[in-house]
Enzyme design. Structure first.
Site, short mmCIF file in Angstrom:
data_model
loop_
_atom_site.label_atom_id
_atom_site.label_comp_id
_atom_site.label_asym_id
_atom_site.label_seq_id
_atom_site.Cartn_x
_atom_site.Cartn_y
_atom_site.Cartn_z
N SER A 3 -3.81 2.31 -1.25
CA SER A 3 -2.39 2.10 -1.47
C SER A 3 -1.68 1.62 -0.20
O SER A 3 -2.13 0.66 0.40
CB SER A 3 -1.78 3.39 -2.02
OG SER A 3 -0.72 3.09 -2.87
N LYS B 207 -3.04 -1.33 2.41
CA LYS B 207 -2.38 -2.46 3.08
C LYS B 207 -2.77 -2.38 4.56
O LYS B 207 -3.05 -3.38 5.23
CB LYS B 207 -0.86 -2.36 2.95
CG LYS B 207 -0.33 -2.15 1.51
CD LYS B 207 1.19 -2.05 1.47
CE LYS B 207 1.78 -1.26 0.30
NZ LYS B 207 1.52 -1.70 -1.04
N TRP C 159 1.51 -1.72 -11.31
CA TRP C 159 2.46 -1.84 -10.20
C TRP C 159 1.84 -2.61 -9.03
O TRP C 159 2.50 -3.35 -8.32
CB TRP C 159 2.86 -0.42 -9.79
CG TRP C 159 3.87 -0.28 -8.70
CD1 TRP C 159 3.72 0.37 -7.51
CD2 TRP C 159 5.23 -0.75 -8.72
NE1 TRP C 159 4.88 0.32 -6.79
CE2 TRP C 159 5.83 -0.36 -7.51
CE3 TRP C 159 5.99 -1.47 -9.64
CZ2 TRP C 159 7.15 -0.65 -7.19
CZ3 TRP C 159 7.32 -1.77 -9.32
CH2 TRP C 159 7.87 -1.36 -8.10
N HIS D 23 -3.84 4.66 -10.62
CA HIS D 23 -3.69 4.56 -9.16
C HIS D 23 -4.29 5.80 -8.49
O HIS D 23 -3.71 6.89 -8.54
CB HIS D 23 -2.19 4.47 -8.88
CG HIS D 23 -1.85 4.15 -7.47
ND1 HIS D 23 -2.03 2.90 -6.92
CD2 HIS D 23 -1.31 4.93 -6.49
CE1 HIS D 23 -1.61 2.92 -5.66
NE2 HIS D 23 -1.18 4.14 -5.37
C1 GCU Z 1 4.58 3.05 -3.76
C2 GCU Z 1 4.74 1.66 -3.18
C3 GCU Z 1 3.41 0.94 -3.07
C4 GCU Z 1 2.41 1.80 -2.34
C5 GCU Z 1 2.32 3.15 -2.98
C6 GCU Z 1 1.45 4.17 -2.23
O1 GCU Z 1 4.22 2.96 -5.11
O2 GCU Z 1 5.65 0.96 -3.99
O3 GCU Z 1 3.56 -0.29 -2.38
O4 GCU Z 1 1.15 1.16 -2.29
O5 GCU Z 1 3.61 3.74 -3.04
O6 GCU Z 1 1.21 4.01 -1.06
O7 GCU Z 1 1.08 5.17 -2.85
#
Ligand code: GCU
Length: 427
Positions: free
Chosen positions: A267, A271, A358, A408
């Site tokens: 998540s 990144k 998402w 997720h």
């Molecule tokens: C939120 C955010 C995402 C991210 C995620 C996470 O949903 O919008 O961009 O990847 O959190 O880190 O759990």
């Protein structure tokens, strides 16, 4: 200015900001038919229009150019490596996890003096390795002590985002936080011959917009500076920087095969693993799990989370320059397939989950596929799949990809694929 006029100006500013941010305030798009037409920048064409025709030209000209574009427009300039690091191994146990593992805890001091910022690396290595071991390294969300119930893991005393499931009270971890994360199957990883290392992301930068005065970022401010410049890195840059500092330690530890280190993240931390792997070619394998917008997903698709939404809700993650692209993705000089291309020719793995819309699973696949021409130019196979594969059918070419059933998360299924991929691609 009287109050009525001030309110009027503020309202106008808010409306304008909302318009700029585009869908940031509206409903996310989950309809494939409503994905706008877009053209991706070609990773093999220089900004001045010259085609990149050789591996040499990629390495000497285009790769540095793309890296620079990501620094300037998306993640910000990296923090410099500190002139001095001190590694304090404060725990060294050869009989951890019922005698099967060696545990180390290492405090990395980023500067001289007692008050200098630090991060703690927790490392488990399998005892039956018979030589330096390859390992997976990744940041965790709520402290090293959450990844296992091992009571010898130091309980983090750093600031944490509120979380009931992680038993965070008043922004601090509690004894009840121990072992709460299900994302780290330590015994499984060790049984397959890999070590595991992890660092709490908040040791590097707390995940909140109102704490830019954090000590690690501040370490690199010019005198009088109080927040990062528009092209300077913020939270994701600091997190990625920490992964490289962990690598600095691995290079000093003879029990670790530092030439076979895979960086993995989920998540927002996925990144981060991509950005760390792009900048630091010491990572032999780079893995992104459900990283979505600003990670593996193409920004131009505006499917699920958008650039405008992410920059509005998490204004501290990317550099300020990235906000120019809120609702304006087509003007970005890069897209995320070019981030994945920066790993080439090293193996890279992108993992999606079918219910994690998402994060735009298709956008993650297309970005992975979009890196293919660079891998091929460098003489490796790239992405074997021409179409997005069915659910739970991994693609294991040098650019690997899977979309698993479920939502997720990081599941054992994901880890098994990462391990098999490492077995196959990291010599
Ligand atoms: C939120 C955010 C995402 C991210 C995620 C996470 O949903 O919008 O961009 O990847 O959190 O880190 O759990």
């Amino acid at each position: 200015m009287n109050i009525a006029r001030l309110l009027c100006v503020l309202t106008a500013a808010t409306v304008l900001a909302g318009l700029r941010a585009g869908p940031a305030t509206g409903q996310p798009n989950y309809d494939e038919n409503k994905v706008p037409d877009y053209t991706l920048p070609d990773p093999l064409v220089m900004q001045d229009g010259r085609p990149v025709t050789t591996a040499e030209m990629w390495r000497r000209e285009r790769r540095p150019e793309i890296l620079w574009l990501f620094e300037e427009h998306v993640y910000g300039k990296p923090l410099p490596a500190p002139p001095k690091l001190r590694f304090e191994v404060f725990d060294r146990a050869g009989d951890a996890l019922g005698g099967t593992a060696t545990r180390r805890q290492v405090r990395v001091h980023f500067a001289e003096g007692d008050g200098a910022p630090t991060m703690d690396i927790l490392i488990y290595l399998p005892n039956d390795a018979g030589g330096p071991v390859p390992l997976f390294v990744g940041l965790n969300f709520y402290g090293n002590h959450t990844i296992h119930t091992d009571s010898a893991i130091r309980l983090s005393d750093k600031w944490m985002r509120p979380s009931k499931p992680f038993a965070i009270v008043d922004n601090r971890a509690t004894e009840a936080s121990r072992g709460r994360s299900e994302r780290w199957p330590v015994e499984l990883i060790l049984s397959r011959g890999y070590g595991l290392a992890t660092v709490y992301c908040g040791d590097l930068s707390p995940d909140t917009a109102d704490r830019f005065d954090h000590e690690v970022i501040r370490l690199f401010y010019e005198p009088g500076q109080t927040e990062p410049a528009p092209d300077q890195g913020r939270t994701i840059a600091a997190w990625a920087w920490g992964l490289s500092r962990a690598m600095d330690y691995f290079e000093t530890d003879e029990a670790i095969d530092h030439r076979r280190v895979a960086v993995m993240g989920h998540s927002r931390l996925g990144k981060t693993s991509l950005w760390a792997g792009a900048q630091d070619e010491r990572f032999a394998l780079v893995i992104s799990n459900n990283s979505g917008c600003g990670g593996a997903a193409l920004s131009r698709r505006r499917f699920g989370e958008t650039v405008g939404r992410i920059n509005t809700v998490f204004p501290h993650w990317f550099c300020d320059n990235f906000k120019q692209y809120n609702g304006n993705e087509d003007d970005l000089p890069v897209d995320q397939h070019m981030l994945i291309a920066l790993m080439a020719p090293r193996p890279v793995y992108v993992a999606s989950a079918v219910e994690d819309r998402w994060a735009d699973p298709r956008g993650e696949f297309l970005a992975a596929q979009g890196a293919d021409p660079v891998y091929r130019l460098l003489g490796t196979d790239g992405m074997a799949a021409e179409e997005m594969p069915p659910v739970d059918r991994p693609v294991t070419s040098r650019i690997g990809y899977h979309i698993r059933s479920g939502g997720h998360a990081v599941l054992e299924y994901d880890w098994l694929r990462f391990i098999e991929f490492a077995d196959q691609h990291v010599e």
